[in-house]
Write a protein that holds these residues in place. Structure first.
Motif, short mmCIF file in Angstrom:
data_model
loop_
_atom_site.label_atom_id
_atom_site.label_comp_id
_atom_site.label_asym_id
_atom_site.label_seq_id
_atom_site.Cartn_x
_atom_site.Cartn_y
_atom_site.Cartn_z
N VAL A 189 0.63 -1.72 -0.33
CA VAL A 189 -0.18 -0.13 0.36
C VAL A 189 0.64 2.11 -0.09
N LYS A 190 1.94 1.38 -0.70
CA LYS A 190 2.84 2.04 -0.11
C LYS A 190 2.07 3.40 -1.21
N ASP A 191 1.38 3.57 -2.17
CA ASP A 191 0.81 4.12 -2.96
C ASP A 191 -0.44 5.06 -3.06
N VAL A 192 -0.75 4.35 -1.76
CA VAL A 192 -1.72 4.46 -1.54
C VAL A 192 -2.29 5.84 0.07
N GLN A 193 -3.17 6.56 -0.59
CA GLN A 193 -3.27 8.08 0.50
C GLN A 193 -3.93 8.51 0.99
N TRP A 194 -4.65 7.21 0.44
CA TRP A 194 -6.30 6.99 1.51
C TRP A 194 -7.09 6.03 2.13
N PHE A 195 -7.52 5.86 4.06
CA PHE A 195 -7.76 4.78 3.81
C PHE A 195 -8.87 4.26 4.56
N VAL A 196 -9.83 3.52 4.57
CA VAL A 196 -10.93 3.41 4.74
C VAL A 196 -11.67 2.06 6.07
N GLY A 197 -12.41 2.37 6.70
CA GLY A 197 -13.07 1.06 7.41
C GLY A 197 -14.32 1.65 7.57
N ILE A 198 -14.81 0.11 7.29
CA ILE A 198 -16.17 -0.30 7.04
C ILE A 198 -16.51 -1.65 8.38
N ASP A 199 -17.60 -0.85 9.53
CA ASP A 199 -17.84 -0.99 10.10
C ASP A 199 -19.27 -1.86 9.16
N TRP A 200 -19.16 -3.39 8.98
CA TRP A 200 -20.63 -3.73 7.84
C TRP A 200 -21.44 -4.12 9.10
N ALA A 201 -22.84 -3.59 8.60
CA ALA A 201 -24.05 -4.81 9.64
C ALA A 201 -24.98 -4.94 8.93
N THR A 202 -25.74 -5.67 9.35
CA THR A 202 -27.10 -5.63 8.06
C THR A 202 -28.06 -4.78 7.40
N ARG A 203 -28.60 -3.74 8.44
CA ARG A 203 -29.11 -2.69 7.71
C ARG A 203 -28.04 -1.16 7.11
N SER A 204 -27.76 -1.09 8.24
CA SER A 204 -26.17 -0.06 6.98
C SER A 204 -25.04 -0.53 8.13
N VAL A 257 -10.95 3.14 13.89
CA VAL A 257 -10.33 1.15 13.85
C VAL A 257 -9.38 1.05 13.06
N LEU A 258 -10.50 0.03 12.29
CA LEU A 258 -9.82 -0.47 10.91
C LEU A 258 -8.96 0.23 10.22
#
Length: 417
Positions: A2-17, A111-112
């Motif tokens: 991920v050397k060229d990655v400038q953005w990081f996203v964390g997704i806490d998934w669930a059933t509805r949202s 945190v992710l």
């Protein structure tokens, strides 16, 4: 990675949202939103990430707990870099942000994303699976579920026979087989067995190609001294068995369909892996199929539950995922080795049965098993040792694109031990 990655996203998934947290390269929050689960919501999520970052999807790294599902598939389809982490590891990362044990969706998403930025090595990058592998995985898991359902129904049927007709269960160890269900339908009670003719029973045995029993033996067994039961017990048990028999016939039919589908998809996968001009024996499916002890079920399970380790020929990842790699715990003067419990249960079961089958056909596997038993190890521990050596030799054959050879692999397994 991920050397060229400038953005990081964390997704806490669930059933509805799903709660999404976007971080920049310095770890500063750049946005946080909830997106509804569905086609429109996940499309909006992808568009929001691109619009917010002004970057290409390939420059955005996304962290999520689950390594599969519609969220992962949508992100991979749009070209994002997706990474998965074990929930237990995520729980340890959460302690870095709060010592009070606080937990909520927004915190987990943050945190992710932050953990992916600082500890990328703890994550596993995901890739889109072959469509045939996805279908094969579903059929493989369905076949296992159907077999478990068949066992449950068979146990209940045997219990009902025990109530009023125990002599019928003496005819076979598998009361869920179609021929036994047809026999019970013809003679469901001791009274009906007393009136049944040899020809009627013989027709059932002939129709299902049962040669180990003849009509006289069957009728002699069914006409043994019956149980004395309370009035109504026989009728009640017959009603229950009739319901179980209908479900068992359907399950038996679906198991046959699942087995045909497993064979068809494995053959299709083998065709895809054999490019023009290459020896068919050099594809992964053919190499796996050449190993003694690997049948239809084990082959399909290995292909769908260990896709990435097999593709990378990663022996260490494969043995850990299959549960045959031991766990060492050492602190000060204490040091002990225990069995690995954190593993893929389906893959663990497949390797167990592969090892058990290999003992009958592979001399090197049998020698390894006997040596472990002589050291004082139990049967299960010895089978795990055999499975470990089999995985090592399997990865070697995959690397060299050579099918199983008894003499060559015997020396390789012995050297690995």
């Amino acid at each position: 990675m991920v050397k060229d990655v400038q953005w990081f996203v964390g997704i806490d998934w669930a059933t509805r949202s799903h709660c999404v947290c976007l971080l920049d390269a310095e770890g500063r929050p750049a946005g946080q939103r909830d997106f509804a689960h569905g086609g429109a919501g996940l499309t909006e999520l992808c568009d929001w990430l691109v619009e917010k970052t002004k970057a290409a999807p390939g420059q955005i790294a996304v962290a999520i707990e689950t390594p599969h599902g519609p969220v992962v598939e949508m992100l991979l389809e749009h070209g994002f870099m997706v990474f998965a982490i074990n929930p237990k590891q995520l729980d340890r990362f959460r302690d870095r942000f709060t010592v009070a044990g606080a937990k909520d969706d927004r915190r987990d998403a943050h945190v992710l994303g932050s953990s992916l930025r600082t500890d990328c090595a703890a994550f596993r990058q995901l890739a889109a699976d072959n469509p045939v592998v996805i279908e094969l995985r579903e059929w493989s898991r369905m076949a296992e579920e159907l077999q478990q359902e068949r066992t449950r129904l068979a146990n209940r049927l045997r219990q009902q026979l025990w109530r009023y007709y125990p002599q019928a269960a003496k005819l076979t160890d598998d009361v869920a087989d179609d021929w036994f269900l047809a026999l019970w339908q013809k003679v469901p009670t001791p009274d009906s067995a007393a009136k049944a003719s040899d020809k009627a029973i013989a027709r059932i045995l002939s129709a299902y190609r049962i040669r180990r029993l003849d009509a006289a033996t069957v009728l002699k067994t069914l006409r043994e001294t019956p149980l004395l039961v309370a009035p109504g017990t026989t009728e009640a048990a017959c009603v229950h068995i009739r319901s179980l028999a209908a479900r068992l016939r359907l399950v038996n039919q679906q198991i046959k369909e699942a087995q045909h589908s497993l064979d068809r998809l494995c053959a299709k996968l083998e065709e895809q892996e054999s490019p023009a001009g290459q020896n068919p024996e050099q594809c992964d499916v053919a190499i796996l199929r050449s190993w003694p002890g690997i049948g239809r079920i084990v082959l399909a399970t290995l292909l769908v539950e260990a896709t990435e380790p097999l593709r990378r020929r990663d022996y260490h990842a494969l043995r850990a995922l299959a549960g045959v790699a031991p766990v060492t715990r050492q602190s000060g003067k204490q040091r002990f080795v225990i069995r690995r419990l954190a593993c893929n249960r389906r893959l663990q079961s497949a390797v167990h049965h592969w090892s058990r089958g290999a003992l009958q056909y592979d001399a090197a596997a049998r020698r390894r098993y006997d040596a472990l038993r002589q050291r004082g190890h139990g049967h299960a521990r010895a089978l795990r040792g055999v499975g470990d050596r089999l995985l090592f030799a399997l990865c070697a054959t995959l690397k060299h694109q050579t099918p199983y050879d008894a003499d060559h692999n015997s020396a390789k397994i012995s050297a690995a031990g």
